[in-house]
Design an enzyme around this catalytic site. Structure first.
Site, PDB file in Angstrom:
ATOM      1  N   CYS A   1      -1.193  12.352  14.872  1.00 39.45           N
ATOM      2  CA  CYS A   1      -1.553  10.950  14.779  1.00 39.45           C
ATOM      3  C   CYS A   1      -1.361  10.292  16.129  1.00 39.45           C
ATOM      4  CB  CYS A   1      -0.762  10.298  13.663  1.00 39.45           C
ATOM      5  SG  CYS A   1       0.520   9.224  14.105  1.00 39.45           S
TER       6      CYS A   1
ATOM      7  N   ARG B   1      -6.785  -1.232   7.036  1.00 36.06           N
ATOM      8  CA  ARG B   1      -6.069  -0.280   6.185  1.00 36.06           C
ATOM      9  C   ARG B   1      -4.823  -0.894   5.566  1.00 36.06           C
ATOM     10  NH1 ARG B   1      -3.991   4.021   9.352  1.00 36.06           N
ATOM     11  NH2 ARG B   1      -3.260   4.563   7.286  1.00 36.06           N
TER      12      ARG B   1
ATOM     13  N   ASP C   1       7.822   0.746  10.690  1.00 38.47           N
ATOM     14  CA  ASP C   1       6.555   0.018  10.549  1.00 38.47           C
ATOM     15  C   ASP C   1       6.641  -1.438  11.012  1.00 38.47           C
ATOM     16  OD1 ASP C   1       5.121   2.151   9.681  1.00 38.47           O
ATOM     17  OD2 ASP C   1       4.988   1.529   7.583  1.00 38.47           O
TER      18      ASP C   1
ATOM     19  N   LYS D   1       0.838  -1.209   0.000  1.00 40.39           N
ATOM     20  CA  LYS D   1       0.000   0.000   0.000  1.00 40.39           C
ATOM     21  C   LYS D   1       0.867   1.251   0.000  1.00 40.39           C
ATOM     22  CE  LYS D   1      -0.898   1.274   4.802  1.00 40.39           C
ATOM     23  NZ  LYS D   1      -0.557   2.673   4.947  1.00 40.39           N
ATOM     24  N   ASN D   2       2.028   1.192   0.681  1.00 39.76           N
ATOM     25  CA  ASN D   2       2.879   2.381   0.738  1.00 39.76           C
ATOM     26  C   ASN D   2       3.535   2.699  -0.604  1.00 39.76           C
ATOM     27  OD1 ASN D   2       2.214   2.751   3.381  1.00 39.76           O
ATOM     28  ND2 ASN D   2       4.129   1.972   4.232  1.00 39.76           N
TER      29      ASN D   2
ATOM     30  N   ARG E   1       2.823  14.662  13.330  1.00 40.00           N
ATOM     31  CA  ARG E   1       3.514  14.229  12.100  1.00 40.00           C
ATOM     32  C   ARG E   1       3.482  15.410  11.145  1.00 40.00           C
ATOM     33  NH1 ARG E   1       1.647   8.211  10.496  1.00 40.00           N
ATOM     34  NH2 ARG E   1       3.298   8.416   8.964  1.00 40.00           N
TER      35      ARG E   1
HETATM   36  C1  UD1 Z   1       7.245   6.906   7.759  1.00 39.84           C
HETATM   37  C2  UD1 Z   1       8.264   5.854   7.429  1.00 39.84           C
HETATM   38  C3  UD1 Z   1       7.669   5.012   6.367  1.00 39.84           C
HETATM   39  C4  UD1 Z   1       6.349   4.429   6.914  1.00 39.84           C
HETATM   40  C5  UD1 Z   1       5.406   5.540   7.411  1.00 39.84           C
HETATM   41  C6  UD1 Z   1       4.175   5.021   8.096  1.00 39.84           C
HETATM   42  C7  UD1 Z   1      10.690   6.181   7.486  1.00 39.84           C
HETATM   43  C8  UD1 Z   1      11.834   7.011   7.038  1.00 39.84           C
HETATM   44  N1  UD1 Z   1       9.477   6.534   7.001  1.00 39.84           N
HETATM   45  O1  UD1 Z   1       6.946   7.536   6.501  1.00 39.84           O
HETATM   46  O2  UD1 Z   1       8.572   4.008   5.988  1.00 39.84           O
HETATM   47  O3  UD1 Z   1       5.709   3.691   5.947  1.00 39.84           O
HETATM   48  O4  UD1 Z   1       6.109   6.349   8.315  1.00 39.84           O
HETATM   49  O5  UD1 Z   1       4.450   4.446   9.316  1.00 39.84           O
HETATM   50  O6  UD1 Z   1      10.853   5.239   8.236  1.00 39.84           O
HETATM   51  N2  UD1 Z   1       8.999  14.796   9.007  1.00 39.84           N
HETATM   52  C9  UD1 Z   1       9.053  16.146   9.267  1.00 39.84           C
HETATM   53  N3  UD1 Z   1       8.447  16.997   8.393  1.00 39.84           N
HETATM   54  C10 UD1 Z   1       7.800  16.559   7.270  1.00 39.84           C
HETATM   55  C11 UD1 Z   1       7.747  15.183   7.010  1.00 39.84           C
HETATM   56  C12 UD1 Z   1       8.355  14.318   7.911  1.00 39.84           C
HETATM   57  O7  UD1 Z   1       9.624  16.584  10.264  1.00 39.84           O
HETATM   58  O8  UD1 Z   1       7.290  17.395   6.511  1.00 39.84           O
HETATM   59  C13 UD1 Z   1       9.650  13.864   9.944  1.00 39.84           C
HETATM   60  C14 UD1 Z   1       8.676  12.911  10.606  1.00 39.84           C
HETATM   61  O9  UD1 Z   1       8.094  13.467  11.769  1.00 39.84           O
HETATM   62  C15 UD1 Z   1       9.585  11.723  10.910  1.00 39.84           C
HETATM   63  C16 UD1 Z   1      10.581  11.731   9.744  1.00 39.84           C
HETATM   64  O10 UD1 Z   1      10.493  13.032   9.180  1.00 39.84           O
HETATM   65  O11 UD1 Z   1      10.279  11.935  12.101  1.00 39.84           O
HETATM   66  C17 UD1 Z   1      10.287  10.713   8.650  1.00 39.84           C
HETATM   67  O12 UD1 Z   1       8.980  10.972   8.196  1.00 39.84           O
HETATM   68  P1  UD1 Z   1       8.449  10.459   6.788  1.00 39.84           P
HETATM   69  O13 UD1 Z   1       9.406   9.491   6.186  1.00 39.84           O
HETATM   70  O14 UD1 Z   1       7.995  11.593   5.982  1.00 39.84           O
HETATM   71  O15 UD1 Z   1       7.184   9.744   7.278  1.00 39.84           O
HETATM   72  P2  UD1 Z   1       6.256   8.966   6.422  1.00 39.84           P
HETATM   73  O16 UD1 Z   1       6.261   9.359   5.006  1.00 39.84           O
HETATM   74  O17 UD1 Z   1       4.967   9.060   7.148  1.00 39.84           O
END
Ligand code: UD1
Length: 436
Positions: free
Chosen positions: A117, A398, A306, A23-24, A122
């Site tokens: 969340c 989901r 994850d 899904k990701n 996030r």
């Molecule tokens: C993350 C996981 C992804 C997983 C998803 C759902 C990693 C690197 N990413 O992806 O594999 O499928 O969670 O559980 O393991 N951040 C910011 N600002 C932003 C975007 C992100 O500060 O605009 C920070 C987040 O708080 C976090 C880090 O960056 O600490 C990584 O976030 P990101 O990879 O963007 O999260 P997801 O895409 O949700």
């Protein structure tokens, strides 16, 4: 109607599991279809609530979306909407992936802010900073991101931390920008490579796939294409950990073993036997005394956040002391209190959980606070005495296709039935549905 999964105390898992598409990977691939006018095809798509939610977002924007089996057809020929409203974005934070393509193709986008969340804030500041770097004007008002641009302009952008979501959005914007964009410290998750393959098949010019520097030469337009989604490495990892927990032997099929190196190394370190073939991984923990192994999550190729909750359940089940540290989401420990209800001994300090393993879990009613926390509870239920009733299972819908059928093939009968608990026992906040 509220439903629960009833997980019985189980024998060792035995058998094969066919792993579904990720899904990701699929959610960014779906958002990318907004970049062209045409009929795009995505194969190997799992039937999951998150896919339905993204389909609803695309339909709201004017697309025709149809899922037949695992083949998803998206017709964007009459797609001119530029607003993704809160009632859809609040169901799933990946809806923010439409920001980049709408801005790139239509010159404007208005997308609700996803909010926090279950495991803390996030932020989406990097998504916004990236769009601004490409010359978009961005305003935040009334809970929405409003972004405008004539044509986006290519630029250099350095991610201060690795972000999967922000890398997806920047790629989806930069492919139609005027000139060259260079993304430094970009995420290198396999789902990003899958997206790069799709965008290049659509006519984009992206170089550096698999590295953390991506160079994008903007093009004037893109055409529809057909792409296969990669296998779900998190689903595969969940079943492999389940086999280790129950001292069983199982093979996950139709996977890419190289996407699971950190997990395979950690499983091997516990003492389990792990064999990889081209597109399958077998774990054999039969008659073996496993020991708990400490892990620390990080961006790919490090241990996936994850899989952190599921790994914690494994540590809980094994005699010995271990630590689980989450550097990606330092507050992602909502499953701890529920595991403790089953008899686990876990203490959390900062971003680290210290676990003293116990083989004696006892079944109890517990609540899934998010998708992977729910998976961790299913795994715990397999080794708890009697049965474990898991509520708020919409989170599991989901991300795990045909969970009951796949466990049945491994010898475990999980029942799904209406919840008999009262509302106050199962109450959650709407924000919890955002994680995943
Ligand atoms: C993350 C996981 C992804 C997983 C998803 C759902 C990693 C690197 N990413 O992806 O594999 O499928 O969670 O559980 O393991 N951040 C910011 N600002 C932003 C975007 C992100 O500060 O605009 C920070 C987040 O708080 C976090 C880090 O960056 O600490 C990584 O976030 P990101 O990879 O963007 O999260 P997801 O895409 O949700």
């Amino acid at each position: 109607m509220k439903e629960v999964y009833q997980v019985p105390a189980s024998q060792s898992l035995q058998g094969d599991v066919i792993i579904s598409g990720a899904k990701n990977a699929v959610l960014p691939l779906m958002a990318a279809t907004l970049l062209c006018r045409g009929t795009s095809i995505i194969n190997n798509v799992p039937q999951l609530d998150d896919v339905d939610t993204m389909a609803d977002v695309l339909r709201y924007l004017g697309a025709k979306v149809e899922l037949q089996g695992s083949r998803l057809t998206i017709d964007t020929r009459e797609c001119d909407g530029y607003q993704a409203p809160y009632h859809l974005v609040t169901k799933m934070r990946a809806s923010i992936y439409v920001l980049g393509p709408l801005l790139a193709r239509l010159g404007q986008a208005s997308v609700a802010l996803p909010g926090g969340c279950a495991w803390g804030p996030r932020p989406v500041d990097l998504h916004i900073a990236g769009m601004q770097a490409l010359s978009a004007k961005v305003e935040l008002s009334h809970g929405n991101i409003h972004a405008h641009a004539g044509r986006l302009k290519g630029a250099d952008f350095t991610f201060p931390i690795s972000s999967v979501g922000a890398t997806v959005n920047l790629l989806l914007a930069a492919v139609l920008a005027d000139g060259t964009t260079r993304l430094f410290n970009a995420a290198i998750e396999p789902e990003i490579d899958n997206l790069v393959d799709q965008l290049n098949a659509m006519g984009a010019q992206i170089f550096g796939k698999g590295s953390n520097t991506l160079v994008i030469e903007g093009v004037a337009e893109l055409q529809a294409a057909e792409i296969d989604a990669i296998a779900d490495r998190i689903e595969a990892g969940t079943y492999l950990i389940a086999a280790a927990i129950t001292k069983g032997k199982l093979t996950v099929k139709q996977v890419q073993p190289s996407h699971l190196t950190a997990l395979i190394d950690s499983l091997t370190a516990t003492g389990a036997l792990v064999y990889c073939e081209d597109d399958s991984i077998t774990l054999d923990a039969q008659r073996r005394a496993l020991k708990p192994i400490s892990i620390k999550t990080g961006p790919y190729p490090l241990f996936a956040t994850d899989l952190q909750p599921q790994w914690m359940t494994l540590c809980v089940s094994l005699a010995g002391v271990s630590q689980v540290t989450d550097t990606v989401y330092p507050e992602r420990f909502q499953h701890v209190a529920e595991l403790c209800r089953l008899g686990a001994n876990i203490r959390v300090k900062g971003n680290t959980a210290s676990i003293i393993g116990t083989p004696n879990l006892s079944g109890a009613p517990v609540k899934a606070s998010d998708l992977r926390a729910g998976a961790a509870l299913i795994l715990a239920g397999l080794i708890a005495t009697e049965h474990t009733d898991i509520s708020d299972i919409h989170h599991l819908d989901r991300g795990y296709q045909n969970l009951i059928g796949k466990f049945a093939n491994l010898g475990v009968t999980i029942h799904r039935h209406a919840s008999h608990t009262t509302d106050c026992q199962t109450k959650t906040t709407p924000l919890l549905s955002l994680c995943g």
